[in-house]
Motif scaffolding. Structure first.
Motif, PDB file in Angstrom:
ATOM      1  N   ASN A 197      -2.361 -14.886  -4.145  1.00  0.00           N
ATOM      2  CA  ASN A 197      -1.782 -14.179  -3.002  1.00  0.00           C
ATOM      3  C   ASN A 197      -1.116 -12.879  -3.450  1.00  0.00           C
ATOM      4  OD1 ASN A 197      -0.999 -13.734  -0.339  1.00  0.00           O
ATOM      5  ND2 ASN A 197       0.967 -14.749  -0.661  1.00  0.00           N
ATOM      6  N   VAL A 198      -1.886 -11.987  -4.066  1.00  0.00           N
ATOM      7  CA  VAL A 198      -1.368 -10.692  -4.500  1.00  0.00           C
ATOM      8  C   VAL A 198      -2.417  -9.622  -4.226  1.00  0.00           C
ATOM      9  CG1 VAL A 198       0.063 -11.686  -6.333  1.00  0.00           C
ATOM     10  CG2 VAL A 198      -2.261 -10.916  -6.858  1.00  0.00           C
ATOM     11  N   MET A 199      -1.961  -8.377  -4.255  1.00  0.00           N
ATOM     12  CA  MET A 199      -2.872  -7.247  -4.278  1.00  0.00           C
ATOM     13  C   MET A 199      -2.796  -6.629  -5.663  1.00  0.00           C
ATOM     14  SD  MET A 199      -2.410  -5.285  -0.626  1.00  0.00           S
ATOM     15  CE  MET A 199      -3.747  -4.134  -0.993  1.00  0.00           C
ATOM     16  N   LEU A 200      -3.927  -6.224  -6.192  1.00  0.00           N
ATOM     17  CA  LEU A 200      -3.949  -5.578  -7.495  1.00  0.00           C
ATOM     18  C   LEU A 200      -3.713  -4.084  -7.300  1.00  0.00           C
ATOM     19  CD1 LEU A 200      -4.280  -6.414 -10.408  1.00  0.00           C
ATOM     20  CD2 LEU A 200      -6.717  -5.909 -10.238  1.00  0.00           C
ATOM     21  N   THR A 201      -2.728  -3.547  -8.005  1.00  0.00           N
ATOM     22  CA  THR A 201      -2.299  -2.166  -7.774  1.00  0.00           C
ATOM     23  C   THR A 201      -2.029  -1.449  -9.093  1.00  0.00           C
ATOM     24  OG1 THR A 201       0.063  -2.736  -7.695  1.00  0.00           O
ATOM     25  CG2 THR A 201      -1.157  -2.843  -5.611  1.00  0.00           C
ATOM     26  N   ILE A 202      -1.942  -0.128  -8.993  1.00  0.00           N
ATOM     27  CA  ILE A 202      -1.399   0.695 -10.071  1.00  0.00           C
ATOM     28  C   ILE A 202      -0.142   1.373  -9.543  1.00  0.00           C
ATOM     29  CG2 ILE A 202      -1.728   2.729 -11.524  1.00  0.00           C
ATOM     30  CD1 ILE A 202      -4.667   2.046 -11.701  1.00  0.00           C
ATOM     31  N   LYS A 203       0.942   1.210 -10.284  1.00  0.00           N
ATOM     32  CA  LYS A 203       2.225   1.800  -9.910  1.00  0.00           C
ATOM     33  C   LYS A 203       2.835   2.413 -11.165  1.00  0.00           C
ATOM     34  CE  LYS A 203       6.160   2.218  -7.437  1.00  0.00           C
ATOM     35  NZ  LYS A 203       6.304   3.029  -6.219  1.00  0.00           N
ATOM     36  N   ASP A 204       3.179   3.691 -11.096  1.00  0.00           N
ATOM     37  CA  ASP A 204       3.777   4.378 -12.248  1.00  0.00           C
ATOM     38  C   ASP A 204       2.936   4.205 -13.514  1.00  0.00           C
ATOM     39  OD1 ASP A 204       5.810   5.060 -10.530  1.00  0.00           O
ATOM     40  OD2 ASP A 204       7.229   3.565 -11.275  1.00  0.00           O
ATOM     41  N   ASN A 205       1.608   4.311 -13.339  1.00  0.00           N
ATOM     42  CA  ASN A 205       0.655   4.250 -14.452  1.00  0.00           C
ATOM     43  C   ASN A 205       0.584   2.871 -15.110  1.00  0.00           C
ATOM     44  OD1 ASN A 205      -1.022   6.596 -15.134  1.00  0.00           O
ATOM     45  ND2 ASN A 205      -0.575   6.045 -17.231  1.00  0.00           N
ATOM     46  N   ILE A 206       0.945   1.847 -14.368  1.00  0.00           N
ATOM     47  CA  ILE A 206       0.900   0.474 -14.869  1.00  0.00           C
ATOM     48  C   ILE A 206       0.110  -0.375 -13.879  1.00  0.00           C
ATOM     49  CG2 ILE A 206       2.269  -1.570 -15.471  1.00  0.00           C
ATOM     50  CD1 ILE A 206       4.608   0.354 -16.033  1.00  0.00           C
ATOM     51  N   ILE A 207      -0.838  -1.160 -14.381  1.00  0.00           N
ATOM     52  CA  ILE A 207      -1.524  -2.127 -13.527  1.00  0.00           C
ATOM     53  C   ILE A 207      -0.585  -3.306 -13.319  1.00  0.00           C
ATOM     54  CG2 ILE A 207      -3.492  -3.686 -13.313  1.00  0.00           C
ATOM     55  CD1 ILE A 207      -5.108  -1.767 -15.026  1.00  0.00           C
TER      56      ILE A 207
ATOM     57  N   LYS B 201       0.824  -1.208   0.000  1.00  0.00           N
ATOM     58  CA  LYS B 201       0.000   0.000   0.000  1.00  0.00           C
ATOM     59  C   LYS B 201       0.861   1.261   0.000  1.00  0.00           C
ATOM     60  CE  LYS B 201      -3.852  -2.212   2.431  1.00  0.00           C
ATOM     61  NZ  LYS B 201      -4.641  -2.260   3.680  1.00  0.00           N
ATOM     62  N   LYS B 202       1.969   1.197   0.685  1.00  0.00           N
ATOM     63  CA  LYS B 202       2.874   2.346   0.722  1.00  0.00           C
ATOM     64  C   LYS B 202       3.505   2.590  -0.642  1.00  0.00           C
ATOM     65  CE  LYS B 202       7.145   3.963   2.912  1.00  0.00           C
ATOM     66  NZ  LYS B 202       8.244   3.623   3.842  1.00  0.00           N
ATOM     67  N   GLU B 203       3.863   1.511  -1.342  1.00  0.00           N
ATOM     68  CA  GLU B 203       4.559   1.631  -2.626  1.00  0.00           C
ATOM     69  C   GLU B 203       3.611   1.891  -3.786  1.00  0.00           C
ATOM     70  OE1 GLU B 203       7.919   1.639  -3.367  1.00  0.00           O
ATOM     71  OE2 GLU B 203       8.038   1.906  -1.205  1.00  0.00           O
ATOM     72  N   ALA B 204       2.373   1.431  -3.689  1.00  0.00           N
ATOM     73  CA  ALA B 204       1.419   1.573  -4.788  1.00  0.00           C
ATOM     74  C   ALA B 204       0.917   3.010  -4.889  1.00  0.00           C
ATOM     75  CB  ALA B 204       0.244   0.624  -4.576  1.00  0.00           C
TER      76      ALA B 204
ATOM     77  N   GLY C  56       4.606  -4.202  -7.947  1.00  0.00           N
ATOM     78  CA  GLY C  56       5.854  -4.645  -8.554  1.00  0.00           C
ATOM     79  C   GLY C  56       6.867  -5.201  -7.570  1.00  0.00           C
ATOM     80  N   ILE C  57       6.522  -5.281  -6.293  1.00  0.00           N
ATOM     81  CA  ILE C  57       7.455  -5.791  -5.284  1.00  0.00           C
ATOM     82  C   ILE C  57       7.729  -7.265  -5.558  1.00  0.00           C
ATOM     83  CG2 ILE C  57       7.778  -6.248  -2.820  1.00  0.00           C
ATOM     84  CD1 ILE C  57       5.911  -3.815  -2.335  1.00  0.00           C
ATOM     85  N   ASP C  58       8.998  -7.633  -5.589  1.00  0.00           N
ATOM     86  CA  ASP C  58       9.386  -8.972  -6.025  1.00  0.00           C
ATOM     87  C   ASP C  58      10.197  -9.673  -4.947  1.00  0.00           C
ATOM     88  OD1 ASP C  58       9.706 -11.183  -7.594  1.00  0.00           O
ATOM     89  OD2 ASP C  58      10.547 -10.115  -9.301  1.00  0.00           O
TER      90      ASP C  58
ATOM     91  N   ASP D  35      17.174 -13.034  -2.600  1.00  0.00           N
ATOM     92  CA  ASP D  35      17.990 -13.355  -1.429  1.00  0.00           C
ATOM     93  C   ASP D  35      17.410 -12.803  -0.132  1.00  0.00           C
ATOM     94  OD1 ASP D  35      20.130 -14.611  -0.208  1.00  0.00           O
ATOM     95  OD2 ASP D  35      21.417 -12.845  -0.359  1.00  0.00           O
ATOM     96  N   ASN D  36      16.118 -13.139   0.117  1.00  0.00           N
ATOM     97  CA  ASN D  36      15.434 -12.753   1.355  1.00  0.00           C
ATOM     98  C   ASN D  36      15.242 -11.248   1.517  1.00  0.00           C
ATOM     99  OD1 ASN D  36      15.003 -15.408   2.448  1.00  0.00           O
ATOM    100  ND2 ASN D  36      17.197 -15.484   2.891  1.00  0.00           N
ATOM    101  N   TYR D  37      15.164 -10.568   0.404  1.00  0.00           N
ATOM    102  CA  TYR D  37      14.800  -9.144   0.387  1.00  0.00           C
ATOM    103  C   TYR D  37      13.532  -8.966  -0.434  1.00  0.00           C
ATOM    104  CZ  TYR D  37      19.249  -7.508   2.354  1.00  0.00           C
ATOM    105  OH  TYR D  37      20.316  -7.264   3.187  1.00  0.00           O
ATOM    106  N   TYR D  38      12.789  -7.936  -0.110  1.00  0.00           N
ATOM    107  CA  TYR D  38      11.768  -7.431  -1.014  1.00  0.00           C
ATOM    108  C   TYR D  38      12.459  -6.414  -1.930  1.00  0.00           C
ATOM    109  CZ  TYR D  38       8.086  -9.303   2.060  1.00  0.00           C
ATOM    110  OH  TYR D  38       7.266 -10.116   2.789  1.00  0.00           O
ATOM    111  N   VAL D  39      12.379  -6.639  -3.241  1.00  0.00           N
ATOM    112  CA  VAL D  39      12.948  -5.688  -4.194  1.00  0.00           C
ATOM    113  C   VAL D  39      11.802  -4.847  -4.750  1.00  0.00           C
ATOM    114  CG1 VAL D  39      14.287  -5.370  -6.293  1.00  0.00           C
ATOM    115  CG2 VAL D  39      14.813  -7.280  -4.768  1.00  0.00           C
ATOM    116  N   LEU D  40      11.887  -3.548  -4.540  1.00  0.00           N
ATOM    117  CA  LEU D  40      10.852  -2.632  -5.001  1.00  0.00           C
ATOM    118  C   LEU D  40      11.112  -2.254  -6.452  1.00  0.00           C
ATOM    119  CD1 LEU D  40      10.844  -0.291  -1.856  1.00  0.00           C
ATOM    120  CD2 LEU D  40       9.764  -2.530  -2.124  1.00  0.00           C
ATOM    121  N   TRP D  41      10.260  -1.429  -7.001  1.00  0.00           N
ATOM    122  CA  TRP D  41      10.552  -0.878  -8.325  1.00  0.00           C
ATOM    123  C   TRP D  41      11.533   0.279  -8.176  1.00  0.00           C
ATOM    124  CZ3 TRP D  41       5.674  -0.389 -11.954  1.00  0.00           C
ATOM    125  CH2 TRP D  41       5.509  -1.619 -12.616  1.00  0.00           C
TER     126      TRP D  41
END
Length: 243
Positions: free
Chosen positions: A81-91, A65-68, A96-98, A103-109
């Motif tokens: 097991n996902v949330m549907l979001t819009i980020k940078d004008n993309i559904i 929610k913070k990143e979207a 996009g958090i991966d 390696d045990n990190y959340y990688v953001l956009w």
């Protein structure tokens, strides 16, 4: 000339931070005029340090929610097991958090991705003494009502994204009034297909000998976007924008 998609194997991009310029210097082959360089959003984000240790996050939904830019609240009974979001004008799923290859990190956009791509393009143009060069950031996403993932551009510089067919005629002489052809998504989808989704370790791909492209150093992702008010999917998008 035959169209080529040349994948570039690199070292492992290890979160939370890893320098992409060192990898470009080390592994990128000589570039040519009119090349298109595709780079996965994940390695761009790791380059920026946009990584968060998974054990430091109590609730991934709060991070999403913070990143979207916009999101639809999770249905607790939904199958996926996902949330549907819009980020940078993309559904996109979950902003996009991966978690794969992370390696045990959340990688953001990556942040301000077009600015980063502009810097990378300038670096490459200077190093290889080329003028016409495009750099596109990529990610995989799903298409509604279709199984499987395909590639999408999350940012671009140096190339016109649309071929304007308005004013041209079809085979029966009927004037085309609204047709603009997306030139970026087909290329990006093919590049992502070559780069792979697993352990290939090829986060960079070069598109070469692709005809019909218009290179423009001032072009960027904004030339590609449409507002929700103008989009034919506006009735569906209301679900996001009314939250």
């Amino acid at each position: 000339m035959k169209i080529e998609f040349i994948t570039v194997k690199t070292d492992k991009f290890t979160p939370p931070k890893f320098d992409i310029y060192e990898q470009l210097d080390k592994f990128l082959p000589d570039l040519q005029e009119n090349d298109v360089v595709f780079i996965t959003s994940k390695v761009l984000a790791i380059h920026q340090g946009e990584c968060i240790a998974r054990d430091s996050i109590l609730d991934k939904d709060d991070l999403i929610k913070k990143e979207a830019d916009y999101y639809i609240e999770r249905d607790l009974e939904q199958e996926h097991n996902v949330m549907l979001t819009i980020k940078d004008n993309i559904i996109i799923a979950s902003a996009g958090i991966d978690e794969s290859n992370s390696d045990n990190y959340y990688v953001l956009w990556p942040k301000e991705v077009d600015n980063l791509l502009k810097e990378i393009r300038a670096f490459l143009c200077n190093k290889y003494k080329v003028k016409n060069l495009a750099v596109i950031s990529t990610d995989s996403h799903t298409t509604p009502l279709r199984l499987g993932v395909s590639g999408i551009a999350t940012g671009l510089v140096g190339i016109e994204p649309l071929k304007d067919e308005r004013g041209a005629s079809d085979i029966f002489g009927r004037e085309l009034k609204i047709t603009r052809v997306d030139q970026i998504t087909p290329m990006t989808s093919m590049a992502v297909w070559y780069m792979g989704e697993g352990g290939e370790q090829t986060p960079i791909c070069i598109g070469r000998n692709i005809e019909g492209l218009v290179f423009n150093e001032k072009a960027n992702t904004n030339d590609f976007f449409i507002s929700p008010e103008e989009d034919i999917f506006k009735p569906m998008l209301k679900t996001f924008y009314e939250k």
